[in-house]
Scaffold this motif. Structure first.
Motif, PDB file in Angstrom:
ATOM      1  N   PHE A  30       0.718 -10.563  -7.638  1.00 50.75           N
ATOM      2  CA  PHE A  30       1.288 -11.236  -6.463  1.00 50.75           C
ATOM      3  C   PHE A  30       1.062 -10.414  -5.194  1.00 50.75           C
ATOM      4  N   LEU A  31       1.328  -9.109  -5.260  1.00 51.60           N
ATOM      5  CA  LEU A  31       1.186  -8.257  -4.086  1.00 51.60           C
ATOM      6  C   LEU A  31      -0.269  -8.163  -3.627  1.00 51.60           C
ATOM      7  N   LEU A  32      -1.181  -8.026  -4.571  1.00 55.59           N
ATOM      8  CA  LEU A  32      -2.598  -7.915  -4.209  1.00 55.59           C
ATOM      9  C   LEU A  32      -3.104  -9.198  -3.556  1.00 55.59           C
ATOM     10  N   ARG A  33      -2.640 -10.330  -4.049  1.00 54.54           N
ATOM     11  CA  ARG A  33      -3.038 -11.598  -3.423  1.00 54.54           C
ATOM     12  C   ARG A  33      -2.410 -11.747  -2.047  1.00 54.54           C
ATOM     13  N   LEU A  34      -1.139 -11.376  -1.934  1.00 52.04           N
ATOM     14  CA  LEU A  34      -0.423 -11.526  -0.675  1.00 52.04           C
ATOM     15  C   LEU A  34      -0.953 -10.582   0.401  1.00 52.04           C
ATOM     16  N   LEU A  35      -1.079  -9.301   0.068  1.00 52.36           N
ATOM     17  CA  LEU A  35      -1.423  -8.295   1.068  1.00 52.36           C
ATOM     18  C   LEU A  35      -2.905  -8.294   1.440  1.00 52.36           C
ATOM     19  N   PHE A  36      -3.773  -8.579   0.454  1.00 56.53           N
ATOM     20  CA  PHE A  36      -5.213  -8.452   0.710  1.00 56.53           C
ATOM     21  C   PHE A  36      -5.952  -9.787   0.697  1.00 56.53           C
ATOM     22  N   GLU A  74     -11.142   5.633  -2.796  1.00 56.80           N
ATOM     23  CA  GLU A  74     -10.351   6.753  -2.309  1.00 56.80           C
ATOM     24  C   GLU A  74      -9.271   7.152  -3.306  1.00 56.80           C
ATOM     25  N   THR A  75      -8.730   6.170  -4.038  1.00 63.40           N
ATOM     26  CA  THR A  75      -7.673   6.446  -5.005  1.00 63.40           C
ATOM     27  C   THR A  75      -8.279   6.755  -6.371  1.00 63.40           C
ATOM     28  N   HIS A  76      -7.533   7.491  -7.193  1.00 63.96           N
ATOM     29  CA  HIS A  76      -8.015   7.885  -8.511  1.00 63.96           C
ATOM     30  C   HIS A  76      -7.065   7.432  -9.611  1.00 63.96           C
ATOM     31  N   GLY A  77      -6.181   6.493  -9.321  1.00 64.73           N
ATOM     32  CA  GLY A  77      -5.219   6.017 -10.298  1.00 64.73           C
ATOM     33  C   GLY A  77      -5.502   4.586 -10.699  1.00 64.73           C
ATOM     34  N   VAL A  87       2.145   1.901  -6.920  1.00 63.92           N
ATOM     35  CA  VAL A  87       2.748   1.268  -5.744  1.00 63.92           C
ATOM     36  C   VAL A  87       2.470   2.100  -4.495  1.00 63.92           C
ATOM     37  N   ARG A  88       2.592   3.415  -4.619  1.00 61.65           N
ATOM     38  CA  ARG A  88       2.307   4.303  -3.496  1.00 61.65           C
ATOM     39  C   ARG A  88       0.863   4.164  -3.031  1.00 61.65           C
ATOM     40  N   ASP A  89      -0.079   4.177  -3.980  1.00 65.30           N
ATOM     41  CA  ASP A  89      -1.496   4.056  -3.631  1.00 65.30           C
ATOM     42  C   ASP A  89      -1.788   2.699  -2.993  1.00 65.30           C
ATOM     43  N   LEU A  90      -1.168   1.648  -3.539  1.00 65.91           N
ATOM     44  CA  LEU A  90      -1.372   0.305  -2.985  1.00 65.91           C
ATOM     45  C   LEU A  90      -0.925   0.243  -1.532  1.00 65.91           C
ATOM     46  N   LEU A  91       0.283   0.742  -1.247  1.00 65.00           N
ATOM     47  CA  LEU A  91       0.818   0.658   0.117  1.00 65.00           C
ATOM     48  C   LEU A  91       0.043   1.543   1.085  1.00 65.00           C
ATOM     49  N   ARG A  92      -0.379   2.730   0.639  1.00 64.35           N
ATOM     50  CA  ARG A  92      -1.178   3.598   1.502  1.00 64.35           C
ATOM     51  C   ARG A  92      -2.500   2.941   1.863  1.00 64.35           C
ATOM     52  N   PHE A  93      -3.152   2.364   0.859  1.00 65.98           N
ATOM     53  CA  PHE A  93      -4.439   1.726   1.127  1.00 65.98           C
ATOM     54  C   PHE A  93      -4.250   0.495   2.001  1.00 65.98           C
ATOM     55  N   TRP A  94      -3.204  -0.278   1.752  1.00 66.24           N
ATOM     56  CA  TRP A  94      -2.949  -1.473   2.566  1.00 66.24           C
ATOM     57  C   TRP A  94      -2.731  -1.102   4.028  1.00 66.24           C
ATOM     58  N   LYS A 126      -3.960   1.444   5.675  1.00 63.11           N
ATOM     59  CA  LYS A 126      -5.268   1.760   6.257  1.00 63.11           C
ATOM     60  C   LYS A 126      -6.100   0.500   6.450  1.00 63.11           C
ATOM     61  N   TRP A 127      -6.104  -0.360   5.437  1.00 57.59           N
ATOM     62  CA  TRP A 127      -6.911  -1.568   5.465  1.00 57.59           C
ATOM     63  C   TRP A 127      -6.445  -2.521   6.574  1.00 57.59           C
ATOM     64  N   ALA A 128      -5.122  -2.700   6.686  1.00 54.96           N
ATOM     65  CA  ALA A 128      -4.557  -3.616   7.665  1.00 54.96           C
ATOM     66  C   ALA A 128      -4.842  -3.157   9.094  1.00 54.96           C
ATOM     67  N   LEU A 129      -4.904  -1.833   9.293  1.00 50.32           N
ATOM     68  CA  LEU A 129      -5.148  -1.290  10.634  1.00 50.32           C
ATOM     69  C   LEU A 129      -6.621  -1.044  10.896  1.00 50.32           C
ATOM     70  N   GLY A 130      -7.465  -1.423   9.952  1.00 51.62           N
ATOM     71  CA  GLY A 130      -8.910  -1.280  10.149  1.00 51.62           C
ATOM     72  C   GLY A 130      -9.405   0.145  10.055  1.00 51.62           C
ATOM     73  N   TRP A 131      -8.688   1.008   9.323  1.00 50.50           N
ATOM     74  CA  TRP A 131      -9.102   2.408   9.172  1.00 50.50           C
ATOM     75  C   TRP A 131     -10.189   2.557   8.127  1.00 50.50           C
TER      76      TRP A 131
END
Length: 224
Positions: free
Chosen positions: A132-138, A162-165, A210-217, A219-224
């Motif tokens: 659900f989160l992956l569909r919603l956020l990305f 970037e993530t290793h988990g 969850v931490r990796d998802l939110l960190r990547f989101w 960056k992704w949302a802000l175009g980093w």
């Protein structure tokens, strides 16, 4: 094939995989990434490799957790395509062969497991929330994100994760989609684990994911 304390599974999975992969009539290799195992995981791989040079062993000096074996495997693999296969196999071998044969022409082939019959209610809940989160956020329109994936290795010259988990596979899908790469879903019959214990469902791994998802989101949302 990432492996952590998987001596019981590898003893039957490796010979079974070799038997089926021989039918492809094309070059292949099985690279087992021993993630700092405390049992005979490395010894089992070495015993199988004595008669089959297609089997290779790579070792982490310490346990780095679920998902860490994928970037290691991608760095040392030598083929045009790479498919991540868990040490407990988790798929009918015939379906794995069909997935490999379906690879050419696609950058990523995403496995869709048939069921989750051995999942606890808690693990099923976590899995559904993750989707659900992956569909919603990305805005990903895929049905699943964390089963067996096949990759054209050349794509990682452009989208190295970037993530290793556990979140790594979803990160690759987001980046591949954004880069306009060809992604295909592939139905597969799920085979429950028969030996050992899965580590992806424990609370520590879930929190890290969850931490990796939110960190990547972020960056992704802000175009980093």
């Amino acid at each position: 094939m990432p492996a952590y304390n998987e001596e019981e599974n590898l003893a039957w999975v490796l010979p079974l995989l070799l038997e089926h992969l021989d039918r492809l009539a094309r070059p292949f290799e099985i690279v087992v990434i021993d993630d700092g195992s405390r049992d005979r995981t490395a010894e089992v791989v070495q015993e199988v490799a004595l008669g089959r040079p297609e089997v290779r062993l790579e070792r982490h000096a310490r346990n780095m957790g679920p998902g860490s074996g994928i970037p290691t495997g991608l760095r040392v693999a030598r083929g045009e395509y790479a498919v991540f296969v868990p040490a407990d196999l988790a798929i009918e071998p015939e379906d794995l062969l069909r997935r490999i044969q379906a690879g050419p022409g696609w950058d990523v082939v995403v496995g869709i497991r048939s069921d989750r019959r051995d999942y606890t209610l808690a693990r099923k809940f976590v899995s559904h929330v993750n989707v659900f989160l992956l569909r919603l956020l990305f805005g990903l329109r895929l049905r699943q994100f964390n089963y067996l994936h096949l990759y054209r290795r050349a794509i990682f010259e452009r989208i190295w994760p970037e993530t290793h988990g556990v979140f790594l596979t979803a990160e690759v899908l987001v980046k591949a989609r954004d880069a306009g790469m060809a992604i295909r879903e592939f139905e597969a019959r799920y085979v429950p684990r028969t030996h050992g214990q899965a580590t992806c469902g424990n609370s520590r791994v879930i929190l890290r994911t969850v931490r990796d998802l939110l960190r990547f989101w972020a960056k992704w949302a802000l175009g980093w």
